[in-house]
Write an enzyme that holds these catalytic residues in place. Sequence first.
Site, short mmCIF file in Angstrom:
data_model
loop_
_atom_site.label_atom_id
_atom_site.label_comp_id
_atom_site.label_asym_id
_atom_site.label_seq_id
_atom_site.Cartn_x
_atom_site.Cartn_y
_atom_site.Cartn_z
N THR A 33 0.84 -1.20 0.00
CA THR A 33 0.00 0.00 0.00
C THR A 33 0.87 1.25 0.00
O THR A 33 1.93 1.28 0.61
CB THR A 33 -0.97 0.04 1.21
N THR A 49 -1.84 1.86 6.38
CA THR A 49 -1.38 0.63 5.73
C THR A 49 -1.33 -0.47 6.76
O THR A 49 -0.95 -0.24 7.91
CB THR A 49 0.01 0.81 5.09
N GLY A 50 -1.75 -1.66 6.36
CA GLY A 50 -1.72 -2.78 7.31
C GLY A 50 -2.84 -3.74 7.02
O GLY A 50 -3.43 -3.72 5.93
N ASP A 60 -9.22 -1.74 3.73
CA ASP A 60 -9.49 -0.43 4.34
C ASP A 60 -9.16 0.73 3.40
O ASP A 60 -9.72 1.83 3.55
CB ASP A 60 -8.68 -0.25 5.63
N GLY A 116 -6.05 -4.79 6.49
CA GLY A 116 -7.23 -3.97 6.21
C GLY A 116 -8.44 -4.31 7.06
O GLY A 116 -9.19 -3.43 7.47
N ARG A 174 -12.57 -9.20 -2.42
CA ARG A 174 -12.23 -8.67 -1.08
C ARG A 174 -11.84 -7.20 -1.18
O ARG A 174 -11.07 -6.80 -2.04
CB ARG A 174 -11.08 -9.49 -0.49
N1 ASP Z 1 -4.32 -2.05 3.97
C1 ASP Z 1 -4.17 -2.80 2.75
C2 ASP Z 1 -5.35 -3.71 2.59
O1 ASP Z 1 -5.76 -4.32 3.56
C3 ASP Z 1 -2.93 -3.63 2.69
C4 ASP Z 1 -1.69 -3.03 3.27
O2 ASP Z 1 -1.64 -1.87 3.57
O3 ASP Z 1 -0.71 -3.74 3.40
O4 ASP Z 1 -5.83 -3.85 1.50
#
Ligand code: ASP
Length: 329
Positions: free
Chosen positions: A197, A248-249, A228, A251, A225
């Site tokens: 992200t 980021t993380g 976030d 979601g 799918r």
């Molecule tokens: N937040 C992003 C998602 O869940 C993925 C990420 O930031 O690593 O799609």
Amino acid sequence: MLRCSILLAVSGIFLADALAAQEKGDAMKYVIAIHGGAGTIERAEMTPANEEAHRAGIEKALQTGYDILKKGGTSLDAVEAAIRTLEDNPLFNAGKGAVFTHEGTNELDASIMDGKSLKAGAVAGVEHIKNPISLARLVMEKSPHVLLAGAGAEAFGKKVGVTFVDQKYFYTDERWEALQKVKAGGGSAADKEKHGTVGAVALDQHGNLAAGTSTGGITNKEFGRIGDSPIIGAGTYANNRTCAVSCTGDGEYFIRAVVAHDVSALIAYKQLPVQKAAEEVIAKVGKLGGTGGLIAMDHNGHVAMPFNTSGMYRGTVDADGKITVAIYR
Ligand code: ASP
């Protein structure tokens, strides 16, 4: 301890001024901040060339945004242009270089928000849009809607004339191999194989904040799918009265914790400084079992970049154009 670890960050990078200022309660002022994803980013596993390439990508995004802001351009323009450079960079999980779904396809999500008007635009699950962040902006500016998904988002993209690409445009060996690895591991893998992200927050000379986020999502996700990143209030939020946030993380956790808006709410309702608000929300994500991070900028240009993973590609530019990039904790 914090001071030591940050000073050990990527060579040539120096955050001591910012830390000293923060300790005095007088954080430095920035005009744009960028992230290129949080996850398991171990120094030992990074080659110098790979580290340098990621750093250069973040620097290019920062410089692109700064050049716009310096000329008096809007924070929205800076955020969109900065994110486009990262979408075009195969190293980051957005646009070219996006991760693969379980089926081996790419489905992209993006959103953008204007802190002045509280208008927002987002797209989810698009498969042929070269720069999803620009389509998200057009949803905000040229439709009465906030979020368009899948085929409808692409039909809208045709109407407004954005650039379309084949699915194969998004392909990179690295992401394909990551999918095979995750599948071989029965769906579980270190988050370095899953995450990514990109995002930006900016404050322009008119005092307006903006935030944007763009992603390929997580490796091996079910098709359909949505994370976030395109959800206003979860992955992205901006409000001139409080702050601009890009996350980021994992979601699913960031949606459940309504992360981006929660940072803003803590500033609005509890008058917390942006650093404290951002840290508190990432701690909530951690308690739920989620990993990741965020970048947040308040209306005075103070920046917070907390994360609970071993690294997050991130960087800032101050009003004088000084670029600072860091990767590790
Ligand atoms: N937040 C992003 C998602 O869940 C993925 C990420 O930031 O690593 O799609």
